[in-house]
Design a protein around this motif. Structure first.
Motif, short mmCIF file in Angstrom:
data_model
loop_
_atom_site.label_atom_id
_atom_site.label_comp_id
_atom_site.label_asym_id
_atom_site.label_seq_id
_atom_site.Cartn_x
_atom_site.Cartn_y
_atom_site.Cartn_z
N GLU A 128 0.83 -1.20 0.00
CA GLU A 128 0.00 0.00 0.00
C GLU A 128 0.88 1.26 0.00
O GLU A 128 1.84 1.36 0.76
CB GLU A 128 -0.89 0.00 1.24
N SER A 129 0.56 2.20 -0.88
CA SER A 129 1.32 3.44 -0.94
C SER A 129 1.14 4.24 0.34
O SER A 129 0.03 4.32 0.88
CB SER A 129 0.85 4.27 -2.14
N GLN A 130 2.21 4.80 0.82
CA GLN A 130 2.18 5.58 2.04
C GLN A 130 2.33 7.06 1.71
O GLN A 130 3.13 7.43 0.85
CB GLN A 130 3.30 5.15 2.99
N HIS A 164 -6.93 10.64 2.16
CA HIS A 164 -6.06 11.36 3.10
C HIS A 164 -6.53 12.80 3.32
O HIS A 164 -5.79 13.61 3.91
CB HIS A 164 -4.62 11.34 2.62
N ARG A 167 3.45 10.63 3.16
CA ARG A 167 4.22 11.26 4.23
C ARG A 167 3.67 12.66 4.51
O ARG A 167 3.11 13.30 3.65
CB ARG A 167 5.70 11.38 3.84
#
Length: 437
Positions: A3-5, A222, A7
């Motif tokens: 899964e892409s995180q 997000h 920051r």
């Protein structure tokens, strides 16, 4: 599949953007607080002096347009660093020039170089549109007025602090050493931004190789609500096709362009009209105008969110008109000081009101609109000081006061434009603004 995180956080995005803007925006007052030093050393006319103190605003305003649009293509971090890097080059050149030629050799023959290095140093001012977009992409629509006012208000405070510090450093260290210290500050600040800055979620996800549709969907998870169109200059074209964009440009020309112009011009006004010394002129300008206009932008943004940017703009530009008219006629120090405070409040609140309207009226091209409004609007900071210098050349010393008639005229026009926006504002929310109106 991993899964892409993402920051960072909205707060980190706001803090890093504000830090970078604070560092770059100090270039506004590169010459203004010590203008009399350059005037006496180089024998400048009023027009030449006005153009010199405005030199940083030339690049600082016009580069906002392409760099604000570039954000929509690559994210804000890279444009930020390019602009701050150019500013470092300009400051290094100026420091070297002063080291070699100041004081005896700094003649009118070097004016083109002094102007050039001032213009390069002003590239950092252009980060305004980049940081505006960075902040807007991190936060939801209903918070735009407040967070953009915090970003701009705190970032705008750097010219006030440098207006205070530069004349003091001049007396304690000399002109050359003062600029060398400024150069070191600029380098350290640029490194600090590079370490702390993180692109908004959609740009991070695109950098990991996700297609635009997938990255947008993931970024919404997000909290990101505003997104780039993908084509940097298409964003500018889209924004330019909306008539309200140009109304906002005109309003920002008066409020922010006027703020830039007075930040560099008021020290000379206080010295010439009221006979104060250079350090005192810097203190009065910084405290009564520059810092106040910057910080009042924060409550101005909150007010704009609550009662609407249109009505806030009408009231603030009315205040600017009355205050500027007072400065034209008065020669009493206390009255002038009160009028300066009033014009600072009016311009600061108007700045917040205008940018509260940008994402509301141009949500499909925030980057392009930020560049156009921030760039062409801020161009007033370059255009107005030479015009004020012409008043000095024509009327002599009294021209430093008579020139405020320029701000009376600009404010009256801005009141009319703001009132028109108020009468024609949409009845179903800002997102319902027609794209062609």
């Amino acid at each position: 599949m991993v899964e892409s995180q993402v920051r960072g956080s909205p707060r980190r995005g706001l803090v890093s953007a504000t830090l970078g803007f604070f560092i770059g925006f100090a270039g506004v007052v590169l010459y203004g607080p010590v203008a009399t030093e350059f005037k006496s050393a180089m024998g400048l006319s009023g027009l030449a002096l006005g153009a010199l103190v405005a030199a940083p605003q030339l690049t600082g305003s016009l580069l906002r347009i392409p760099f604000g649009a570039w954000v929509d293509d690559v994210g804000p971090r890279r444009p930020f660093l390019v602009l701050l890097g150019l500013s470092i080059v300009g400051m290094a050149g100026l420091a070297l020039l002063l080291t070699v030629f100041y004081p005896g050799g700094l003649t009118m023959g070097l004016y083109p170089l002094v102007f050039l290095f001032g213009a390069l140093s002003g590239c950092g001012i252009a980060v305004f549109s980049v940081g505006t977009t960075q902040t807007a992409y991190w936060y939801p629509k209903e918070s735009q007025g407040t967070v953009l006012a915090v970003y701009a208000g705190l970032g705008n405070s750097s010219p006030a602090l440098f207006t205070l510090a530069l004349p003091i450093a001049l007396g304690a260290l000399g002109l050359t050493t003062a600029y060398l210290v400024w150069f070191a500050f600029l380098v350290v600040g640029t490194v600090a931004y590079a370490v702390t800055a993180v692109d908004p979620p959609s740009f991070q996800l695109r950098a990991e190789g996700l297609d635009p549709e997938t990255s947008e969907a993931r970024a919404r998870e997000h909290g990101q609500e505003l997104f780039p169109g993908g084509d940097a200059f298409a964003s500018v074209r889209d924004a330019a096709s909306i008539r309200r964009t140009w109304v906002l440009v005109a309003l920002f020309f008066t409020s922010f362009g006027g703020f830039l112009a007075l930040t560099v011009w008021l020290p000379s006004y206080w010295v010439s009209i009221h006979g104060v010394d250079v350090q005192s002129a810097g203190v009065v300008t910084a405290v009564a105008f520059t810092l106040l206009a910057a910080l009042i932008r924060i409550p101005g943004g909150v007010l704009s969110d609550r009662i609407g940017g249109e009505v806030t703009a009408v009231g603030s530009f009315l205040l600017v008109a009355v205050a500027a008219a007072t400065l034209v006629v008065t020669r009493q120090y206390t009255v002038a000081l009160g009028a300066t405070v009033a014009i600072a409040v009016g311009m600061g609140v108007a700045n917040a009101a205008v940018f509260q309207l940008v994402p509301a009226y141009v949500p499909e091209a925030v980057g392009g609109a930020s560049g156009l409004v921030g760039g062409l609007g801020a161009f007033g900071g370059f255009v107005v000081p030479p015009v004020l210098g012409v008043f000095v050349d024509v009327y002599g010393t009294s021209g430093y006061a008579t020139g405020f008639a320029v701000f009376v005229a600009l404010a009256v026009v801005s009141v009319a434009l703001s009132e028109r926006l108020y009468r024609r504002q949409p009845t179903t929310g800002p997102d319902a603004v027609p794209a062609d109106d």
